[in-house]
Design a protein around this motif. Structure first.
Motif, PDB file in Angstrom:
ATOM      1  N   ILE A  28       0.661  -1.305   0.191  1.00  0.00           N
ATOM      2  CA  ILE A  28       0.100  -0.180   0.007  1.00  0.00           C
ATOM      3  C   ILE A  28       0.858   1.391   0.110  1.00  0.00           C
ATOM      4  O   ILE A  28       1.546   0.694   0.067  1.00  0.00           O
ATOM      5  CB  ILE A  28      -1.017  -0.026   1.183  1.00  0.00           C
ATOM      6  N   ASP A  29       0.224   2.855  -0.399  1.00  0.00           N
ATOM      7  CA  ASP A  29       0.947   3.435  -0.571  1.00  0.00           C
ATOM      8  C   ASP A  29       0.963   4.334   0.899  1.00  0.00           C
ATOM      9  O   ASP A  29       0.708   3.971   1.486  1.00  0.00           O
ATOM     10  CB  ASP A  29       0.866   4.152  -1.883  1.00  0.00           C
ATOM     11  N   HIS A  30       1.522   5.601   1.036  1.00  0.00           N
ATOM     12  CA  HIS A  30       2.207   6.663   1.529  1.00  0.00           C
ATOM     13  C   HIS A  30       0.740   7.062   2.495  1.00  0.00           C
ATOM     14  O   HIS A  30      -0.134   7.024   3.730  1.00  0.00           O
ATOM     15  CB  HIS A  30       3.387   7.473   1.893  1.00  0.00           C
ATOM     16  N   THR A  31      -0.171   7.161   1.385  1.00  0.00           N
ATOM     17  CA  THR A  31      -1.040   7.795   1.614  1.00  0.00           C
ATOM     18  C   THR A  31      -2.439   6.795   2.324  1.00  0.00           C
ATOM     19  O   THR A  31      -2.117   7.428   3.177  1.00  0.00           O
ATOM     20  CB  THR A  31      -2.247   8.253   0.081  1.00  0.00           C
ATOM     21  N   HIS A  32      -2.126   6.006   1.843  1.00  0.00           N
ATOM     22  CA  HIS A  32      -3.677   5.118   2.082  1.00  0.00           C
ATOM     23  C   HIS A  32      -2.492   4.427   3.708  1.00  0.00           C
ATOM     24  O   HIS A  32      -3.191   3.967   5.018  1.00  0.00           O
ATOM     25  CB  HIS A  32      -3.456   3.825   1.546  1.00  0.00           C
ATOM     26  N   SER A  33      -1.715   4.025   4.105  1.00  0.00           N
ATOM     27  CA  SER A  33      -1.012   3.713   5.390  1.00  0.00           C
ATOM     28  C   SER A  33      -1.408   4.881   6.215  1.00  0.00           C
ATOM     29  O   SER A  33      -1.118   4.771   7.819  1.00  0.00           O
ATOM     30  CB  SER A  33       0.734   3.421   4.700  1.00  0.00           C
ATOM     31  N   GLY A  34      -1.077   6.168   5.852  1.00  0.00           N
ATOM     32  CA  GLY A  34      -1.152   6.845   7.238  1.00  0.00           C
ATOM     33  C   GLY A  34      -2.790   7.484   7.045  1.00  0.00           C
ATOM     34  O   GLY A  34      -2.902   7.832   8.299  1.00  0.00           O
ATOM     35  N   ALA A  35      -3.550   6.596   6.397  1.00  0.00           N
ATOM     36  CA  ALA A  35      -5.203   6.967   6.800  1.00  0.00           C
ATOM     37  C   ALA A  35      -5.372   5.972   7.496  1.00  0.00           C
ATOM     38  O   ALA A  35      -6.786   5.785   7.987  1.00  0.00           O
ATOM     39  CB  ALA A  35      -5.815   6.659   5.230  1.00  0.00           C
ATOM     40  N   ILE A  36      -4.489   4.385   7.629  1.00  0.00           N
ATOM     41  CA  ILE A  36      -4.812   3.467   8.299  1.00  0.00           C
ATOM     42  C   ILE A  36      -4.353   3.787   9.741  1.00  0.00           C
ATOM     43  O   ILE A  36      -5.135   3.209  10.726  1.00  0.00           O
ATOM     44  CB  ILE A  36      -4.494   2.191   7.659  1.00  0.00           C
ATOM     45  N   VAL A  37      -3.254   4.108   9.214  1.00  0.00           N
ATOM     46  CA  VAL A  37      -3.092   4.259  11.324  1.00  0.00           C
ATOM     47  C   VAL A  37      -4.390   5.666  11.937  1.00  0.00           C
ATOM     48  O   VAL A  37      -4.343   5.888  12.935  1.00  0.00           O
ATOM     49  CB  VAL A  37      -1.997   4.793  11.436  1.00  0.00           C
ATOM     50  N   GLU A  38      -4.267   6.815  11.007  1.00  0.00           N
ATOM     51  CA  GLU A  38      -5.040   7.566  11.476  1.00  0.00           C
ATOM     52  C   GLU A  38      -6.611   7.271  12.249  1.00  0.00           C
ATOM     53  O   GLU A  38      -7.292   7.159  12.931  1.00  0.00           O
ATOM     54  CB  GLU A  38      -5.367   8.668  10.426  1.00  0.00           C
ATOM     55  N   GLU A  39      -6.722   6.640  11.359  1.00  0.00           N
ATOM     56  CA  GLU A  39      -8.615   5.614  11.383  1.00  0.00           C
ATOM     57  C   GLU A  39      -8.433   4.508  12.995  1.00  0.00           C
ATOM     58  O   GLU A  39      -8.902   4.482  13.385  1.00  0.00           O
ATOM     59  CB  GLU A  39      -8.761   4.429  10.377  1.00  0.00           C
ATOM     60  N   ILE A  40      -6.981   4.210  13.526  1.00  0.00           N
ATOM     61  CA  ILE A  40      -6.843   3.300  14.150  1.00  0.00           C
ATOM     62  C   ILE A  40      -6.490   4.172  15.243  1.00  0.00           C
ATOM     63  O   ILE A  40      -6.659   3.578  16.092  1.00  0.00           O
ATOM     64  CB  ILE A  40      -5.350   2.474  13.850  1.00  0.00           C
ATOM     65  N   GLY A  41      -5.616   5.579  15.481  1.00  0.00           N
ATOM     66  CA  GLY A  41      -5.893   6.085  16.066  1.00  0.00           C
ATOM     67  C   GLY A  41      -7.368   6.782  17.081  1.00  0.00           C
ATOM     68  O   GLY A  41      -7.282   6.665  18.307  1.00  0.00           O
ATOM     69  N   GLU A  42      -7.769   7.304  15.650  1.00  0.00           N
ATOM     70  CA  GLU A  42      -8.891   7.510  16.196  1.00  0.00           C
ATOM     71  C   GLU A  42      -9.435   7.033  16.937  1.00  0.00           C
ATOM     72  O   GLU A  42     -10.479   6.616  18.158  1.00  0.00           O
ATOM     73  CB  GLU A  42      -9.736   8.022  15.211  1.00  0.00           C
ATOM     74  N   ARG A  43      -9.838   5.736  16.830  1.00  0.00           N
ATOM     75  CA  ARG A  43     -10.749   4.493  17.428  1.00  0.00           C
ATOM     76  C   ARG A  43     -10.172   3.991  18.570  1.00  0.00           C
ATOM     77  O   ARG A  43     -10.527   4.167  19.544  1.00  0.00           O
ATOM     78  CB  ARG A  43     -10.772   3.186  16.493  1.00  0.00           C
ATOM     79  N   MET A  44      -9.230   4.220  18.495  1.00  0.00           N
ATOM     80  CA  MET A  44      -8.811   4.029  20.369  1.00  0.00           C
ATOM     81  C   MET A  44      -8.739   5.000  20.959  1.00  0.00           C
ATOM     82  O   MET A  44      -9.287   4.981  21.817  1.00  0.00           O
ATOM     83  CB  MET A  44      -6.756   3.885  19.905  1.00  0.00           C
ATOM     84  N   ARG A  45      -8.889   6.573  20.281  1.00  0.00           N
ATOM     85  CA  ARG A  45      -8.858   7.783  21.018  1.00  0.00           C
ATOM     86  C   ARG A  45     -10.679   7.183  21.843  1.00  0.00           C
ATOM     87  O   ARG A  45     -11.317   7.992  22.923  1.00  0.00           O
ATOM     88  CB  ARG A  45      -8.741   8.429  20.524  1.00  0.00           C
ATOM     89  N   ALA A  46     -11.180   6.926  20.566  1.00  0.00           N
ATOM     90  CA  ALA A  46     -12.788   6.481  21.283  1.00  0.00           C
ATOM     91  C   ALA A  46     -12.796   5.512  22.103  1.00  0.00           C
ATOM     92  O   ALA A  46     -13.963   5.390  22.828  1.00  0.00           O
ATOM     93  CB  ALA A  46     -13.086   6.422  20.056  1.00  0.00           C
ATOM     94  N   SER A  47     -11.892   4.293  22.182  1.00  0.00           N
ATOM     95  CA  SER A  47     -12.754   3.387  22.785  1.00  0.00           C
ATOM     96  C   SER A  47     -11.563   3.822  24.970  1.00  0.00           C
ATOM     97  O   SER A  47     -12.232   3.154  24.986  1.00  0.00           O
ATOM     98  CB  SER A  47     -11.545   2.012  22.890  1.00  0.00           C
ATOM     99  N   LEU A  48     -10.507   4.142  24.508  1.00  0.00           N
ATOM    100  CA  LEU A  48      -9.657   4.185  25.894  1.00  0.00           C
ATOM    101  C   LEU A  48     -10.040   5.807  26.519  1.00  0.00           C
ATOM    102  O   LEU A  48      -9.468   6.213  26.364  1.00  0.00           O
ATOM    103  CB  LEU A  48      -8.618   4.379  24.941  1.00  0.00           C
TER     104      LEU A  48
END
Length: 57
Positions: A7-27
């Motif tokens: 996957i390219d850098h753009t998609h990788s960054g989007a995945i990381v951002e989504e994981i971060g948002e979900r972690m902030r919401a659950s923790l």
């Protein structure tokens, strides 16, 4: 790796951002202790013997 997916850098960054948002919401952050409890904890820490005051022997 037989099933490698590139996957390219753009998609990788989007995945990381989504994981971060979900972690902030659950923790959710723990609520802060009331000042009275903090003072009591500080008093207990002051009463504990310091590890540097113990002699080995």
């Amino acid at each position: 790796m037989p099933n490698r997916i590139d996957i390219d850098h753009t998609h990788s960054g989007a995945i990381v951002e989504e994981i971060g948002e979900r972690m902030r919401a659950s923790l959710k952050p723990e609520p802060e202790l009331p000042a009275r409890f903090k003072r009591q904890i500080d008093r207990l820490r002051d009463l504990e013997p310091s590890p540097s005051n113990h002699s080995s022997g």
